[in-house]
Design a protein around this motif. Sequence first.
Motif, short mmCIF file in Angstrom:
data_model
loop_
_atom_site.label_atom_id
_atom_site.label_comp_id
_atom_site.label_asym_id
_atom_site.label_seq_id
_atom_site.Cartn_x
_atom_site.Cartn_y
_atom_site.Cartn_z
N ALA A 111 -4.44 2.24 9.21
CA ALA A 111 -4.03 3.52 9.81
C ALA A 111 -2.80 4.07 9.11
O ALA A 111 -2.68 5.29 8.88
CB ALA A 111 -3.75 3.32 11.31
N ASP A 112 -1.89 3.19 8.72
CA ASP A 112 -0.69 3.62 8.01
C ASP A 112 -1.08 4.20 6.65
O ASP A 112 -0.56 5.25 6.23
CB ASP A 112 0.25 2.43 7.83
CG ASP A 112 1.56 2.80 7.16
OD1 ASP A 112 2.39 3.42 7.83
OD2 ASP A 112 1.73 2.49 5.97
N THR A 138 -1.24 8.57 4.34
CA THR A 138 -0.84 8.98 2.98
C THR A 138 -2.03 9.48 2.17
O THR A 138 -1.85 9.91 1.03
CB THR A 138 -0.19 7.80 2.24
OG1 THR A 138 -1.17 6.77 2.04
CG2 THR A 138 0.98 7.24 3.05
N GLY A 139 -3.23 9.39 2.74
CA GLY A 139 -4.42 9.83 2.03
C GLY A 139 -4.89 8.88 0.96
O GLY A 139 -5.71 9.24 0.11
N ARG A 140 -4.40 7.63 0.96
CA ARG A 140 -4.77 6.69 -0.08
C ARG A 140 -5.73 5.61 0.43
O ARG A 140 -5.92 4.59 -0.22
CB ARG A 140 -3.53 6.05 -0.71
CG ARG A 140 -2.51 7.07 -1.20
CD ARG A 140 -1.66 6.53 -2.33
NE ARG A 140 -2.42 6.29 -3.54
CZ ARG A 140 -2.78 7.25 -4.40
NH1 ARG A 140 -2.48 8.52 -4.16
NH2 ARG A 140 -3.46 6.95 -5.49
N HIS A 141 -6.32 5.82 1.59
CA HIS A 141 -7.26 4.85 2.14
C HIS A 141 -8.64 5.48 2.27
O HIS A 141 -8.78 6.61 2.74
CB HIS A 141 -6.79 4.38 3.52
CG HIS A 141 -7.82 3.58 4.26
ND1 HIS A 141 -8.22 3.88 5.54
CD2 HIS A 141 -8.56 2.51 3.88
CE1 HIS A 141 -9.15 3.03 5.93
NE2 HIS A 141 -9.36 2.18 4.94
N ALA A 192 -3.68 -6.39 13.46
CA ALA A 192 -2.68 -6.12 12.42
C ALA A 192 -3.29 -5.37 11.24
O ALA A 192 -2.67 -4.45 10.69
CB ALA A 192 -2.07 -7.45 11.95
N LEU A 193 -4.52 -5.72 10.84
CA LEU A 193 -5.13 -5.06 9.69
C LEU A 193 -5.38 -3.58 9.97
O LEU A 193 -5.17 -2.73 9.11
CB LEU A 193 -6.45 -5.75 9.33
CG LEU A 193 -7.25 -5.09 8.20
CD1 LEU A 193 -6.49 -5.18 6.89
CD2 LEU A 193 -8.62 -5.73 8.07
N THR A 219 0.83 -1.21 0.00
CA THR A 219 0.00 0.00 0.00
C THR A 219 0.86 1.26 0.00
O THR A 219 0.43 2.30 -0.49
CB THR A 219 -0.94 0.02 1.22
OG1 THR A 219 -0.18 -0.12 2.42
CG2 THR A 219 -1.97 -1.08 1.12
N ARG A 220 2.06 1.16 0.54
CA ARG A 220 2.95 2.33 0.52
C ARG A 220 3.47 2.63 -0.89
O ARG A 220 4.04 3.69 -1.12
CB ARG A 220 4.13 2.09 1.46
CG ARG A 220 3.74 2.12 2.93
CD ARG A 220 4.91 1.82 3.84
NE ARG A 220 4.56 1.98 5.24
CZ ARG A 220 5.39 1.74 6.25
NH1 ARG A 220 6.62 1.31 6.01
NH2 ARG A 220 4.99 1.91 7.50
#
Length: 915
Positions: free
Chosen positions: A216-217, A221-224, A210-211, A186-187
């Motif tokens: 949250a990570d 980045t604004g991609r979720h 874990a999910l 996802t990064r």
Amino acid sequence: MTAAFINRDRQLAVLDGLLADTVRGQGRIASIAGPAGVGKSTLLRELERRAATAAGRRRCRVVRVPCYGEIGEVNAYGPFLELLRLLQRARRSRGRRSARALLREAPDLLALVPGIGRILQAGAVVTKAAFDAGGEGEVLPLAGSVRQAVCEAVLQLAHRRRPLVVAIDDAHCIDVSSSLVLRSLTRQLHEHALSFVVAYRAEEAGHGHALLKVLADAETTGRHTSMPLDGFSRQTVSDYLSWRLQRRSHDAAVDWLLRLTGGHPIFLDQYLTLLEERSALSALAALRSPDTTELVLSPGTPSRGLSLLPATVESVLHERTKDIDPETRLLLTIGATQGEQFMSAVVQKLSGQGRDEVLDRLYRVHQDYGVIRPTPAPPWVTASGSDYYAFEHALLRLAFYELQSPQTKRDRHAAIGAILQHMRSRIPGIPQEFVLDICHHYHLGRKPMTAAQHALRSARDLATRSSSFSEAASLCRRALEEIRSVVPPSGEADRLRVEAIELLLVVTALRWRGRSDLQRRSGLVLAELASEASAAAERTGDPALRARALFLEGKTLLRTSGVDEALPRLREAVTLAEAGCDVVTRFIVTAEYGHQLAKQDLRAGLDLLHRAEALYDGSPVLSASDDPTVAHILDEARMQLGINSFDVGDFQDATRRIDACVSSLRARDRRAELAGALNYRAQIELALGELPQAVVSLREAIASEESRDEERTGWFAWNLGLLARTLAQQGELDEARRLADAAWADAQRLWLINIVPIVRIFHAEVSMRMLPDAAAWDSAHTMLRAALDDARSGGLPRSQVNALSLLARLRRYHGEPSEALPLSTSAVEIMERCGPLSTVRSEEILFHHAWILHADGNADDARHWLNRAWEEIRRKSASIAQEPARRRFLESVQLNRDVALARRLGFNRLSGYGW
């Protein structure tokens, strides 16, 4: 019109936007969270449909993979391995061509991820051959390890497809390893035509799951995009019912449906479909009271024998399945007892029916009623000669499960646990998740001791054979829960309790918190666990268990209360062990006592470590042991012997030992411990004047922690701080200050008593390089005062000496030698009383003490301490065997040059302040 899409406009718009972004090469991740039956899987199917029907170049491929909660080294990364299989299957036929293709596209994956399946064995053989031929650097990249290999394989195969969306169903079951792959991918989504949609049950993904950490990570980045799903609101139910009735619904009917279904789309739809099949919708339309418990059909309504409308969701399911024959219903009830997915082999053994009969009945009920469906079977399930089924949804499985009496449930769970246990003993390659199933069934069957034994055995396997420490810790906690349910505790339960707590503390040791509030937040309260182990050991009366419980008390007290509190417990443990305990216990407690004693009495601690080393080298029992505690203590002892040899001035022995540790830890991919060994190597390199090499070692140590599948340890803050100080010495002040601040922030995350003062001192040393800036002086002074207080309360003379000496140098810089002298004198007195101390360069303390004496007008005493510093330098140089290294030590290390210059020409010829 489908119930699952009522009031789902926002979710459908988000999915459409995600498909469009993916086509443009700007991947995203979306999450669908909600309870069972709320329509998550239906949305995923709609995503597949919309992608498949998109026009031309706007089309994406959607690949849907499930999670089964599998953990450990055998079947970790399950959803991603399934993804790779599906992508590969779509491109090539099975067999030798497929194996060659995957070997070419993702060779590291074959070497690093066991359990892929027989289709990949050809590639695995080639990989092994390459490894045996000396290609380790290519086959086993250190930094990449398993997670990077899986990520690279996904990206490589994805790039060979059109834009790709991966839909992960039941993501609340995701294993830790897969979640870290997902985080890594996802990064990078903004660079790829790759997106993810994850559907999970929010109630089964609690705090710290874990999910949730991955999401949250991605949020940062604004991609979720989050899409929570709940049961329908009253208004939505009313609208849907009006559409089904083709007229406005009465409030009583709406309230009745809400009470029955909770607003869950699947059950709402099923309930109304059932009424429609029974021509009974008109009875619901005529309902006037939502409190009615029985809804009688209107006279003359064709009901096919149905006289009452179902009054509960269970009744809805009963009506749907009531025509299933009793023998098949029994099979489904047993399957429901195993879980949402079940194996025909387990059902057959417990039912007593013939194998062929069970296989036929399950397949027919799938075809005729659709209550179960075949699901892709892992290789170990196929190896058991079993079909693999899943219930249509969790609530349907629950309905069959509840057909049993409480005692029948318990008996069947215990029997299933025994069947699975036998199966595990004869089928190779079964994942660790299978052991969790065994534990779970024994737990529900009221067999807590058996459940605890299996959980603990699996935890030991994970800790010994892989680096899945988080998963091993979870199993230890599971074992403890089972053991604590045994009332009153038996002797065997107490023995298991001590073993489970010891393993839990060992596998989490590098992630402990120091402060009690941080411990409670992490769910690992050290003092309570150590106290519980001690009480259990006392009840058994077993000297070995008592010694190991004292070892745990001492080890935890070091991090929470300091050395002064820890050492008496460890000393008592050694005394008890030497009175007649087994060699494993003697080794563990002796090595730990030596490790911690070295913080106050370096030579005495070093002697104990040498005794422990001799004990290990002379014992076949120890060298053959698979006890994770032995492995943990051995690594610590070997590292400590290396750095303590350096601390007493034996550079040759220190270098040899630390280099061996680094090589061993790299080979076993023990990245947390490697961060410590590289820290020690960097300390030696700095003392030898090898600053560039030290920077390389520290950067590798930091990177090894950042690439781990576990939380960062206390070494991370230490390495950041030491790198900051080293860069400051080289004049790279901006990066040094950034790293020093990061080190201090990370030290506060764990707040370990032995680490915090060290990081404070590093931070102060960086600030001192920025003088005469007033803010830098204030920052350094504040940090050093706090470090001194921390060191005194923690019983850490090494940090006291360093803090006092640096405070004295600050005062000398400020033109106050008379105020600097008492501080410097205190530092020297502690060092003289304790002897050599770890992390303390005695020649540095002596030199600056001499300089302060000179500034205060005491030339004779200054000359005495200056000569002492030079003697220490000469003694250490004599331990360096190679002449170029010895010359570099004497001529390239700034401190050593300053000491030599001051002896020849006096302190007045020195420039700067000797920072």
